[in-house]
Motif scaffolding. Structure first.
Motif, PDB file in Angstrom:
ATOM      1  N   SER B  88       6.325  17.912   9.626  1.00 29.67           N
ATOM      2  CA  SER B  88       7.466  16.755   9.309  1.00 29.67           C
ATOM      3  C   SER B  88       6.641  15.248   9.856  1.00 29.67           C
ATOM      4  O   SER B  88       6.822  14.415   8.822  1.00 29.67           O
ATOM      5  N   THR B  89       6.074  15.199  10.824  1.00 26.98           N
ATOM      6  CA  THR B  89       5.183  14.205  11.466  1.00 26.98           C
ATOM      7  C   THR B  89       4.165  13.882  10.389  1.00 26.98           C
ATOM      8  O   THR B  89       3.971  12.801  10.068  1.00 26.98           O
ATOM      9  N   TRP B  90       3.565  14.873  10.044  1.00 28.18           N
ATOM     10  CA  TRP B  90       2.325  14.509   9.180  1.00 28.18           C
ATOM     11  C   TRP B  90       2.904  14.085   7.980  1.00 28.18           C
ATOM     12  O   TRP B  90       2.327  13.160   7.116  1.00 28.18           O
ATOM     13  N   LEU B  91       4.140  14.521   7.143  1.00 25.66           N
ATOM     14  CA  LEU B  91       4.558  14.236   5.887  1.00 25.66           C
ATOM     15  C   LEU B  91       5.239  12.793   6.093  1.00 25.66           C
ATOM     16  O   LEU B  91       5.111  11.957   5.132  1.00 25.66           O
ATOM     17  N   PHE B  92       5.753  12.165   7.205  1.00 26.32           N
ATOM     18  CA  PHE B  92       6.256  11.060   7.442  1.00 26.32           C
ATOM     19  C   PHE B  92       5.262  10.021   7.471  1.00 26.32           C
ATOM     20  O   PHE B  92       5.369   8.679   7.279  1.00 26.32           O
ATOM     21  N   SER B 180       4.785   8.432  17.893  1.00 26.20           N
ATOM     22  CA  SER B 180       3.602   7.757  18.210  1.00 26.20           C
ATOM     23  C   SER B 180       2.658   8.709  17.267  1.00 26.20           C
ATOM     24  O   SER B 180       1.379   8.096  16.862  1.00 26.20           O
ATOM     25  N   GLN B 181       2.782   9.906  17.044  1.00 26.69           N
ATOM     26  CA  GLN B 181       2.148  10.596  15.881  1.00 26.69           C
ATOM     27  C   GLN B 181       1.909  10.076  14.592  1.00 26.69           C
ATOM     28  O   GLN B 181       1.030   9.866  13.822  1.00 26.69           O
ATOM     29  N   ILE B 182       3.429   9.783  14.251  1.00 28.46           N
ATOM     30  CA  ILE B 182       3.647   9.371  12.804  1.00 28.46           C
ATOM     31  C   ILE B 182       2.966   7.891  12.656  1.00 28.46           C
ATOM     32  O   ILE B 182       2.479   7.634  11.531  1.00 28.46           O
ATOM     33  N   MET B 183       3.157   7.146  13.805  1.00 27.89           N
ATOM     34  CA  MET B 183       2.557   5.786  13.435  1.00 27.89           C
ATOM     35  C   MET B 183       1.238   5.383  13.849  1.00 27.89           C
ATOM     36  O   MET B 183       0.497   4.298  13.700  1.00 27.89           O
ATOM     37  N   GLY B 184       0.712   6.627  14.615  1.00 22.23           N
ATOM     38  CA  GLY B 184      -0.594   6.709  15.041  1.00 22.23           C
ATOM     39  C   GLY B 184      -0.819   5.394  16.147  1.00 22.23           C
ATOM     40  O   GLY B 184      -1.804   4.597  16.128  1.00 22.23           O
ATOM     41  N   LEU B 185       0.137   5.340  17.029  1.00 21.58           N
ATOM     42  CA  LEU B 185       0.272   4.333  18.045  1.00 21.58           C
ATOM     43  C   LEU B 185       0.250   4.932  19.608  1.00 21.58           C
ATOM     44  O   LEU B 185       0.778   6.330  19.408  1.00 21.58           O
ATOM     45  N   ASN B 186      -0.061   4.684  20.433  1.00 23.33           N
ATOM     46  CA  ASN B 186       0.123   5.238  21.772  1.00 23.33           C
ATOM     47  C   ASN B 186       1.467   4.860  22.159  1.00 23.33           C
ATOM     48  O   ASN B 186       2.414   4.122  21.720  1.00 23.33           O
ATOM     49  N   LEU B 187       2.022   5.826  23.100  1.00 21.33           N
ATOM     50  CA  LEU B 187       3.387   5.901  23.551  1.00 21.33           C
ATOM     51  C   LEU B 187       4.122   4.447  24.119  1.00 21.33           C
ATOM     52  O   LEU B 187       4.981   4.164  23.709  1.00 21.33           O
ATOM     53  N   GLY B 188       3.151   3.810  24.730  1.00 19.22           N
ATOM     54  CA  GLY B 188       3.513   2.479  25.320  1.00 19.22           C
ATOM     55  C   GLY B 188       3.797   1.612  24.197  1.00 19.22           C
ATOM     56  O   GLY B 188       5.008   0.677  24.193  1.00 19.22           O
ATOM     57  N   THR B 189       3.326   1.422  23.135  1.00 20.86           N
ATOM     58  CA  THR B 189       3.138   0.513  21.849  1.00 20.86           C
ATOM     59  C   THR B 189       4.507   0.879  21.279  1.00 20.86           C
ATOM     60  O   THR B 189       5.106   0.156  21.061  1.00 20.86           O
ATOM     61  N   VAL B 190       4.882   2.351  21.263  1.00 23.50           N
ATOM     62  CA  VAL B 190       6.045   2.474  20.409  1.00 23.50           C
ATOM     63  C   VAL B 190       7.211   2.189  21.218  1.00 23.50           C
ATOM     64  O   VAL B 190       8.197   1.745  20.619  1.00 23.50           O
ATOM     65  N   LYS B 191       7.150   2.585  22.624  1.00 30.96           N
ATOM     66  CA  LYS B 191       8.398   2.018  23.242  1.00 30.96           C
ATOM     67  C   LYS B 191       8.569   0.632  23.151  1.00 30.96           C
ATOM     68  O   LYS B 191       9.640   0.012  23.038  1.00 30.96           O
TER      69      LYS B 191
END
Lengths: 298, 214
Positions: B88-92, B180-191
């Protein structure tokens, strides 16, 4: 923590990803700060409303359309893509690879140089002799009985050259006439005196390459010098580019204008490499003329 | 105050793990030539993908086309799915990239200037009609629907990249790690991005409420 810092943490607090200490601090702050409490309530209301938005469903099952397109794509794929996607591709490829390896082993084993410890030069010499012997064996006995393969020099050459054995009475005169002929035809020859080897004597030997188009002319001229026996054993032919020029002599082509075609080049790339001009690709026959005095003939 | 509880989280995680295993089995079958099994994956994820496309583009037909393209792109790249993340994350992730490209394409064709696309200022019949009417009290239901329409309008006025993260987190319910996996960002950036997106939405909604009062 200030109100601003607290409000920055709302999002993480809502998602329950704050650490325990920060959680506690935020809860304490909210219990005593009215402004932040109001902001928090508004935040919760907005995010909850956002979460309540329905997940839209497609108007119809799009899987039908998607699968139609995918199957259409399958048909458009070229053969190797279809092969790659085959269920049994891996065993098929493995079998193919195994077959190729086996055939190579058998072939190299037959050639006899797969596990040889001999140097490349030794191997080459051995190959020449063995290929000559093979050719000798495959030739009709009537031709062999004439003794055209009498000399060991001819044996060595036969694997890679078309051997023309020229039987003459006067060897020195014949050598002069051959040299003149080669000069007239603009052929560059590696002249080599060969040490005589009993019971037959080879007096001299010329090796060169001649365009296939001029081979007959050369043969005609050579028969004027002496009796020629032709052993066309060579299967190897080097391809050369020749630039035809206006006739300067009785020979129509100036062979000095040749350039060797490098191996592994496509014809188009090779032509580009040759540069401008009317280049034609002509096969060259490697020829060895072995002059033998009539007295030595069997 | 908090919405999540650990028991429901555990149930959700177990459920997702099972689904993940199933997805991987289906993918293996598809890769071994049983193409028709891909339809199972399409059926399973079409709602999420279509919803994302619809919320991002605000147009039914375009969203449908985009959803189809996303699945086709996923099929083409199925060999590249290494199974390190969930399907699902790969698809998104594919959906995000495809949507980005589609928005660029539609912008070049001034699609978003036309009437079928609705920003905050214009009416959005197709979007508003999707809002649920709930509650016994009709007045309360009307107020709720009104507020939800405000949220929807506010959402549509946000820039696509801000809107995307809100849809993925609050509508599609992806966790921070998945985001973070979907957007290719680290966790802090997602937050921080999620905080900014929610803050932006709050500002827009509050501005609209203030506008309404005047």
């Amino acid at each position: 923590m200030s109100c601003r810092e607290i409000q920055r943490k709302f999002s993480q607090f809502f998602d329950d990803v704050l650490s325990g200490r920060k959680n506690q601090a935020l809860l304490e702050h909210l219990s005593r700060c009215k402004r932040c409490k109001q902001a928090w309530d508004r935040f919760v209301q907005i995010v909850n409303s956002l979460r309540c938005l329905p997940r839209e469903a497609p108007p119809y099952d799009i899987s039908v359309d998607v699968m139609e397109k995918i199957i259409g794509m399958q048909y458009k794929q070229c053969w190797w893509e279809r092969l790659f996607r085959r269920k049994d591709f891996v065993p098929l490829a493995a079998t193919g690879a195994l077959a190729i390896i086996l055939v190579s082993f058998v072939y190299l084993g037959f050639r006899g140089n797969l596990f040889s410890t001999k140097t490349p030069r030794m191997r080459r010499e051995k190959n020449l002799v063995s290929s000559t012997e093979m050719s000798v064996r495959s030739r009709p006995p009537s031709v062999l009985s004439e003794g055209h393969f009498a000399t060991s020099a001819a044996r060595t050459l036969a694997g890679s050259h078309t051997v023309l054995t020229l039987y003459v009475d006067d060897v020195s005169q014949a050598e002069k006439r051959i040299s003149t002929l080669l000069t007239q035809m603009f052929l560059r020859s590696g002249y080599q005196n060969v040490v005589s080897q009993p019971p037959h004597k080879v007096l001299s030997q010329y090796r060169f390459k001649i365009p296939i188009t001029h081979y007959d002319l050369f043969m005609r001229e050579l028969t004027k010098i002496g009796k020629v026996s032709e052993e066309r054993l060579s299967r190897k032919m080097g391809a050369y580019f020749i630039r035809p020029v206006r006739p300067k002599s009785r020979v129509d082509v100036e062979f000095s204008g040749t350039r060797k075609l490098e191996g592994g080049l496509s014809a188009a790339r090779a032509k580009r490499k040759m540069g401008k001009g009317n280049w034609q690709m002509t096969p060259m026959i490697p020829v060895a003329v072995v002059v033998v005095s009539n007295g030595d003939r069997e | 105050m908090k919405t999540d509880s650990s028991a429901s989280d555990k149930y959700k995680n177990d459920n997702r793990r099972n689904e993940e295993g199933e997805d991987k089995k289906i993918i293996q079958r598809v890769l071994h030539g049983e193409i028709n099994d891909f339809a199972i994956l399409v059926k399973k994820y079409q709602r999420g993908i279509y919803n994302y496309a619809f919320r991002m583009l605000g147009h039914e037909e375009e969203a449908r086309d985009l959803a189809q393209d996303i699945f086709i792109a996923a099929y083409k790249g199925l060999r590249g799915f290494r199974g390190e993340s969930k399907f699902s994350t790969w698809l998104f992730r594919i959906a995000i990239n495809q949507t980005k490209n589609r928005i660029k394409y539609l912008r070049r064709r001034h699609f978003f200037d036309e009437e079928q696309y609705t920003t905050g200022t214009k009416e959005a019949p197709d979007l508003l009609s999707t809002l649920p009417v709930s509650g016994d009290n009709p007045e309360e239901a009307f107020l709720k629907k009104d507020f939800n329409s405000l949220i929807l309008k506010g959402l549509m006025t946000l820039p696509p990249e801000v809107r995307g993260i809100l849809i993925l987190r609050d509508i599609e319910d992806f966790s921070y790690e998945e985001l973070s996996q979907i957007m290719g960002l680290n966790l802090g950036t997602v937050k921080s991005r999620l905080h900014r997106a929610r803050h932006a939405l709050r500002k827009v909604v509050e501005a609209k409420i203030a506008q309404g009062r005047k």
